[in-house]
Design a protein around this motif. Structure first.
Motif, PDB file in Angstrom:
ATOM      1  N   ASP A 122      -3.432  19.104 -12.488  1.00  0.00           N
ATOM      2  CA  ASP A 122      -3.697  20.534 -12.344  1.00  0.00           C
ATOM      3  C   ASP A 122      -4.796  20.955 -13.296  1.00  0.00           C
ATOM      4  OD1 ASP A 122      -1.843  21.329 -10.355  1.00  0.00           O
ATOM      5  OD2 ASP A 122      -0.225  21.115 -11.820  1.00  0.00           O
ATOM      6  N   ALA A 123      -5.785  21.651 -12.746  1.00  0.00           N
ATOM      7  CA  ALA A 123      -6.836  22.257 -13.551  1.00  0.00           C
ATOM      8  C   ALA A 123      -6.774  23.768 -13.353  1.00  0.00           C
ATOM      9  CB  ALA A 123      -8.204  21.701 -13.153  1.00  0.00           C
ATOM     10  N   LYS A 124      -7.705  24.466 -13.948  1.00  0.00           N
ATOM     11  CA  LYS A 124      -7.682  25.926 -13.903  1.00  0.00           C
ATOM     12  C   LYS A 124      -7.815  26.446 -12.483  1.00  0.00           C
ATOM     13  CE  LYS A 124     -10.081  29.985 -15.758  1.00  0.00           C
ATOM     14  NZ  LYS A 124     -11.204  30.445 -16.613  1.00  0.00           N
ATOM     15  N   ASN A 125      -8.718  25.868 -11.734  1.00  0.00           N
ATOM     16  CA  ASN A 125      -9.028  26.392 -10.411  1.00  0.00           C
ATOM     17  C   ASN A 125      -8.653  25.460  -9.263  1.00  0.00           C
ATOM     18  OD1 ASN A 125     -10.265  28.683 -11.606  1.00  0.00           O
ATOM     19  ND2 ASN A 125     -12.111  27.478 -11.962  1.00  0.00           N
ATOM     20  N   SER A 126      -8.063  24.327  -9.563  1.00  0.00           N
ATOM     21  CA  SER A 126      -7.819  23.352  -8.504  1.00  0.00           C
ATOM     22  C   SER A 126      -6.748  22.367  -8.940  1.00  0.00           C
ATOM     23  CB  SER A 126      -9.110  22.602  -8.170  1.00  0.00           C
ATOM     24  OG  SER A 126      -9.667  22.039  -9.346  1.00  0.00           O
ATOM     25  N   SER A 127      -6.304  21.555  -7.977  1.00  0.00           N
ATOM     26  CA  SER A 127      -5.296  20.544  -8.297  1.00  0.00           C
ATOM     27  C   SER A 127      -5.387  19.399  -7.298  1.00  0.00           C
ATOM     28  CB  SER A 127      -3.892  21.147  -8.279  1.00  0.00           C
ATOM     29  OG  SER A 127      -3.545  21.563  -6.971  1.00  0.00           O
ATOM     30  N   PHE A 128      -4.804  18.276  -7.722  1.00  0.00           N
ATOM     31  CA  PHE A 128      -4.785  17.073  -6.894  1.00  0.00           C
ATOM     32  C   PHE A 128      -3.397  16.459  -7.042  1.00  0.00           C
ATOM     33  CE2 PHE A 128      -5.693  12.359  -6.730  1.00  0.00           C
ATOM     34  CZ  PHE A 128      -5.840  12.305  -5.355  1.00  0.00           C
ATOM     35  N   ALA A 129      -2.713  16.234  -5.932  1.00  0.00           N
ATOM     36  CA  ALA A 129      -1.351  15.698  -5.990  1.00  0.00           C
ATOM     37  C   ALA A 129      -1.213  14.534  -5.033  1.00  0.00           C
ATOM     38  CB  ALA A 129      -0.340  16.788  -5.647  1.00  0.00           C
ATOM     39  N   LEU A 130      -0.512  13.500  -5.491  1.00  0.00           N
ATOM     40  CA  LEU A 130      -0.265  12.311  -4.679  1.00  0.00           C
ATOM     41  C   LEU A 130       1.237  12.142  -4.485  1.00  0.00           C
ATOM     42  CD1 LEU A 130      -2.631   9.586  -6.179  1.00  0.00           C
ATOM     43  CD2 LEU A 130      -2.632  10.364  -3.821  1.00  0.00           C
ATOM     44  N   LYS A 131       1.667  12.080  -3.245  1.00  0.00           N
ATOM     45  CA  LYS A 131       3.033  11.689  -2.918  1.00  0.00           C
ATOM     46  C   LYS A 131       2.979  10.229  -2.505  1.00  0.00           C
ATOM     47  CE  LYS A 131       5.632  15.534  -2.938  1.00  0.00           C
ATOM     48  NZ  LYS A 131       6.944  15.660  -3.600  1.00  0.00           N
ATOM     49  N   CYS A 132       3.627   9.377  -3.286  1.00  0.00           N
ATOM     50  CA  CYS A 132       3.429   7.937  -3.118  1.00  0.00           C
ATOM     51  C   CYS A 132       4.553   7.317  -2.301  1.00  0.00           C
ATOM     52  CB  CYS A 132       3.353   7.266  -4.485  1.00  0.00           C
ATOM     53  SG  CYS A 132       2.125   8.036  -5.562  1.00  0.00           S
ATOM     54  N   GLY A 133       4.221   6.211  -1.642  1.00  0.00           N
ATOM     55  CA  GLY A 133       5.197   5.498  -0.843  1.00  0.00           C
ATOM     56  C   GLY A 133       5.868   4.392  -1.626  1.00  0.00           C
ATOM     57  N   ASN A 134       6.796   3.700  -0.986  1.00  0.00           N
ATOM     58  CA  ASN A 134       7.481   2.583  -1.617  1.00  0.00           C
ATOM     59  C   ASN A 134       6.475   1.505  -2.006  1.00  0.00           C
ATOM     60  OD1 ASN A 134       9.982   3.768  -1.287  1.00  0.00           O
ATOM     61  ND2 ASN A 134      10.293   2.855   0.735  1.00  0.00           N
ATOM     62  N   GLY A 135       6.663   0.950  -3.183  1.00  0.00           N
ATOM     63  CA  GLY A 135       5.777  -0.110  -3.641  1.00  0.00           C
ATOM     64  C   GLY A 135       4.615   0.382  -4.468  1.00  0.00           C
ATOM     65  N   SER A 136       4.467   1.699  -4.622  1.00  0.00           N
ATOM     66  CA  SER A 136       3.397   2.218  -5.467  1.00  0.00           C
ATOM     67  C   SER A 136       3.764   2.011  -6.935  1.00  0.00           C
ATOM     68  CB  SER A 136       3.186   3.706  -5.187  1.00  0.00           C
ATOM     69  OG  SER A 136       2.801   3.913  -3.849  1.00  0.00           O
ATOM     70  N   THR A 137       2.830   1.501  -7.718  1.00  0.00           N
ATOM     71  CA  THR A 137       3.113   1.167  -9.112  1.00  0.00           C
ATOM     72  C   THR A 137       2.019   1.716 -10.013  1.00  0.00           C
ATOM     73  OG1 THR A 137       1.960  -0.959  -8.938  1.00  0.00           O
ATOM     74  CG2 THR A 137       4.330  -0.947  -8.480  1.00  0.00           C
ATOM     75  N   ILE A 138       2.366   1.778 -11.304  1.00  0.00           N
ATOM     76  CA  ILE A 138       1.418   2.197 -12.326  1.00  0.00           C
ATOM     77  C   ILE A 138       1.601   1.282 -13.525  1.00  0.00           C
ATOM     78  CG2 ILE A 138       3.063   3.932 -13.148  1.00  0.00           C
ATOM     79  CD1 ILE A 138       0.755   5.604 -14.099  1.00  0.00           C
ATOM     80  N   LYS A 139       0.500   0.875 -14.134  1.00  0.00           N
ATOM     81  CA  LYS A 139       0.561   0.092 -15.361  1.00  0.00           C
ATOM     82  C   LYS A 139       0.376   1.040 -16.541  1.00  0.00           C
ATOM     83  CE  LYS A 139      -0.975  -4.353 -13.530  1.00  0.00           C
ATOM     84  NZ  LYS A 139      -1.964  -5.450 -13.635  1.00  0.00           N
ATOM     85  N   LEU A 140       1.241   0.876 -17.537  1.00  0.00           N
ATOM     86  CA  LEU A 140       1.284   1.826 -18.637  1.00  0.00           C
ATOM     87  C   LEU A 140       0.786   1.170 -19.918  1.00  0.00           C
ATOM     88  CD1 LEU A 140       4.824   3.206 -17.803  1.00  0.00           C
ATOM     89  CD2 LEU A 140       2.627   4.106 -17.074  1.00  0.00           C
ATOM     90  N   PRO A 141      -0.427   1.462 -20.335  1.00  0.00           N
ATOM     91  CA  PRO A 141      -0.960   0.835 -21.547  1.00  0.00           C
ATOM     92  C   PRO A 141      -0.454   1.513 -22.806  1.00  0.00           C
ATOM     93  CG  PRO A 141      -2.593   2.275 -20.589  1.00  0.00           C
ATOM     94  CD  PRO A 141      -1.423   2.290 -19.657  1.00  0.00           C
ATOM     95  N   ALA A 142      -0.391   0.738 -23.870  1.00  0.00           N
ATOM     96  CA  ALA A 142       0.098   1.277 -25.133  1.00  0.00           C
ATOM     97  C   ALA A 142      -0.854   2.308 -25.708  1.00  0.00           C
ATOM     98  CB  ALA A 142       0.289   0.131 -26.143  1.00  0.00           C
TER      99      ALA A 142
END
Length: 738
Positions: free
Chosen positions: A415-435
């Motif tokens: 979310d930004a001041k004037n706009s936004s971007f949202a993703l609804k993800c399906g099964n198998g969607s992953t994210i790698k979390l760096p330290a």
């Protein structure tokens, strides 16, 4: 995380304080000749640590035995004579009503000596009972014994002169019973104690130098709203219990608690246990159960100094909600299982280092990562989060290491001041979390330099929503890899493949736009979206339908076609000026070749024409007369088309058709001639016109991208056309309109 050891430390201090009731054994009174003598004495509590214990104690039960040295002793200027091998046994219960003063008025119990003592040459019975503050029998040790027992544990208070007559002393048991619903306070710290809470000292041998060693037993039950506020870590819990045995030792100048080698300790359990830690204590955990199992422990207080402590223990948390906050981000997660860890605490006069490290894998069932930048707010909704090593320690830094751990990505929101971007993800969607994203920024030289976070994400089929103040665009069937980078701005770069479902093309053809390389940039509150690679397959039938739909059913053509120039009889320069087409209907259309269609059509036509006329008798004088012709015409034609325009975003077509005069044409010759001559001339003119083919041409264009539908929210550029076996493929780039 440091609080658990602090808690253990303070409870051990409490254990030391329990010896206070020993001083309350002073049920003796100055010598009097009456058989019954008042035996209530006030013993002040001067040690601040001991006073914290007396605040929550309801009573103490003392059992002790020992042996006096033979001889005569002068106590408070009163001679006391002891026979050889005189032993004693004490059993006493003293209520504690005033934390500042121990009073024996309501004490109950007994003292037995193996041989009679004499006080001022008067014998004392060997069995003395104490009921309701009264001594039965004559006796004269009084305040001296009371001061001896009490001062034994008050390191900063002189021990008094009675120690010289004690040869040996064994504390069988001293038990402190805590008042239910009482609160023990230590500055900002407080323990809310429940029923059946107690502290004991057992089997403690007191030596001639007043040192002793025994066992301390803790049985504490906690009620809600316990708080342990520390310098670096706070702990709050709403219940639990502490049950353990520790060795207690008094030396000449210090008191010490420590583990008993080989003994099995029950874990310390805390319910609804919250820890607050990190910078400004803004990070915290909340566990349904917190559990400690001591591996190494000692606590020591020297006379006139601050207590020191060393603790090394397991520290496991079960069913835990976690919130980690740094300058730019917040991570939350729920860990339903057990998180094993180890805790190391050293409390010294000048330092209090604390270190916590997890020792096994932990998995959060749900999680949320939030990142705040000057440009936007990012949120990642996760599940099945694999957490790696966690270290809290040196310089109060927090290393919550998620590198190498993957999590399922359920939703991503920016979310930004004037706009936004949202993703609804399906099964198998992953994210790698760096330290890197979870470290505090401690570099004072780079305070103004934004911390960069890089998050690689693998996305399976899902949906996305692009929102601005004026637009909302749904993206479908997303899959691929993308990278989120935060710093002075937020950038999303990717090879994501997705579809703009039901995107209107060619003024009505609903097509699925396939796209990849979605790039989103948030800057100054606005969202810039670019898609470098888009493609639409347009079948030939769609092209035909679009062109057919675009050709108007009625139009007018300025022909100015001369059909007869030379003079014939009394006419010349016969001209068709305009052609009006109505009800133009293409009845059949098919592809002949690339960019070439053939068709059959019918239409109602109206011709406006003119002719120059001279007289039958008076020739040479010419005048122009108008005529009209109408009828239903049939014919064949072709359409050629191509794509053009300044941005190659137009389909341009050219229709051409040769239309023969209809057989049933009606000619209006009334303005040219009249009467019998008109009828004769009309027949001649019609026969002549039927030999003429009427040229019908029409050009036009239509937008490749419709002004309606999802693509209308984008600026289309860089169009390229490729022939396919079934039609055309259109490739282009998109930029989201603001």
């Amino acid at each position: 995380m440091k609080l658990k050891p602090n808690l253990v430390m303070i409870l051990n201090v409490v254990a030391l304080s329990m010896v206070v009731p020993l001083s309350s054994c002073s049920f003796f009174s100055p010598i009097k000749k009456e058989q019954t003598i008042a035996a209530n004495f006030d013993i002040p509590v001067k040690d601040p640590t001991i006073r914290r214990l007396t605040e929550v104690t309801s009573r103490c039960h003392i059992k002790a035995n020992g042996k006096f040295k033979a001889g005569t002793y002068l106590l408070n200027n009163v001679p006391v004579s002891v026979k050889d091998a005189t032993s004693f046994r004490l059993d006493l219960i003293i209520p504690v009503d005033n934390p500042d003063v121990i009073n024996t008025e309501n004490a109950q119990g007994s003292l037995h000596t193996s041989k009679q003592l004499s006080v001022a040459n008067l014998p004392v019975p060997i069995d003395i009972s104490l009921q309701d503050g009264k001594l039965k029998g004559q006796f004269n040790l009084g305040r001296a014994l009371a001061a001896f027992f009490f001062n034994l544990i008050q390191l900063d208070v002189p021990n008094g002169g009675i120690s010289g007559m004690v040869e040996s002393l064994k504390i069988d048991e001293i038990k402190l019973d805590m008042r239910p619903d009482s609160i023990m306070t230590f500055g900002k710290k407080k323990l809310h104690l429940g029923e059946h809470s107690s502290i004991q000292i057992k089997d403690a041998l007191v030596k001639s130098d007043l040192s002793f060693r025994g066992t301390s037993i803790f049985d504490l039950h906690f009620l809600p709203d316990c708080k342990w506020i520390g310098e670096k870590v706070d702990c709050e819990f709403d219940g639990g219990q502490l049950q353990m045995n520790l060795a207690i030792e008094r030396l000449t100048d210090k008191m010490r608690l420590s583990l008993i080698k080989g003994s099995k300790l029950e874990p310390v359990k805390l319910e609804n246990c919250a820890f607050r830690f990190g910078k400004n204590k803004r990070s915290h955990t909340l566990s349904k159960i917190g559990e400690m199992d001591l591996k190494e422990f000692w606590w020591e207080k020297k006379r006139g100094s601050h207590p020191n402590m060393h603790l090394y223990s397991s520290m496991d948390m079960t069913d835990t909600d976690l919130t980690l906050k740094t300058d730019i981000h917040q991570t939350t997660g729920h860990f339903p299982g057990r998180i094993p860890g180890m805790l190391n605490v050293d409390i010294k006069d000048d330092s209090r280092p604390t270190k916590f490290v997890t020792t096994g894998a932990a998995k959060a069932s749900t999680g949320k990562i939030e990142i705040n930048t000057k440009t936007a707010h990012l949120a990642f909704l996760l599940s099945d989060v694999n957490v790696g090593k966690v270290v809290y320690g040196k310089a109060d830094s927090l290393d919550f290491n998620l590198a190498g751990g993957n999590a399922k990505l359920n939703e991503f929101i920016c979310d930004a001041k004037n706009s936004s971007f949202a993703l609804k993800c399906g099964n198998g969607s992953t994210i790698k979390l760096p330290a890197e994203m979870l470290l505090e920024k401690n570099d004072p030289q780079n305070k103004n330099q934004p911390t960069e976070v890089r998050l690689p994400i693998s996305l399976k089929v899902g949906n996305a929503t692009l929102k601005t103040k004026n637009r909302k665009i749904e993206l479908e069937k997303l899959s691929g890899e993308f990278l989120i980078t935060t710093g002075s701005s937020v950038n999303i770069s990717s090879d994501l493949k997705f579809a703009l479902g039901q995107s209107s093309m060619l003024d009505g053809y609903d097509a699925d736009v396939s796209a990849d390389s979605l790039n989103v940039n948030f800057k100054d509150g606005d969202m810039l979206v670019d898609v470098k690679k888009c493609a639409i397959d347009i079948p030939q039938q769609a092209l035909e339908a679009a062109i057919k739909k675009k050709i108007p059913s009625a139009f007018t053509m300025d022909l100015n076609k001369t059909v007869k120039e030379e003079e014939a009889w009394r006419y010349r320069n016969a001209i068709i000026k305009t052609l009006q087409i109505e009800n133009f209907d293409i009845t059949e259309m098919k592809t002949v070749s690339q960019d070439h269609l053939s068709f059959k059509a019918k239409a109602n036509i109206l011709l406006d024409g003119s002719v120059e006329k001279t007289g039958i008798i008076k020739r040479g004088e010419w005048e122009t007369k108008n005529w009209k012709l109408k009828g239903e015409a049939f014919g064949t034609g072709k359409v050629t088309y191509n794509f053009g325009g300044t941005k190659k975003n137009k389909l341009i077509y050219n229709l051409s058709m040769k239309v023969p005069f209809p057989d049933d044409a009606e000619l209006d010759w009334s303005q040219v001639s009249s009467g019998l001559v008109k009828l004769a001339e009309k027949t001649v003119i019609l026969d002549h016109l039927k030999k003429v083919v009427i040229p019908l041409d029409k050009s036009g264009e239509l937008d490749l991208v419709s002004q309606k539908g999802k693509l209308s929210n984008f600026e289309v550029s860089n169009l390229e056309l490729t022939d396919t076996p079934g039609g055309k493929q259109v490739c282009f780039s998109l930029s989201l309109l603001r």
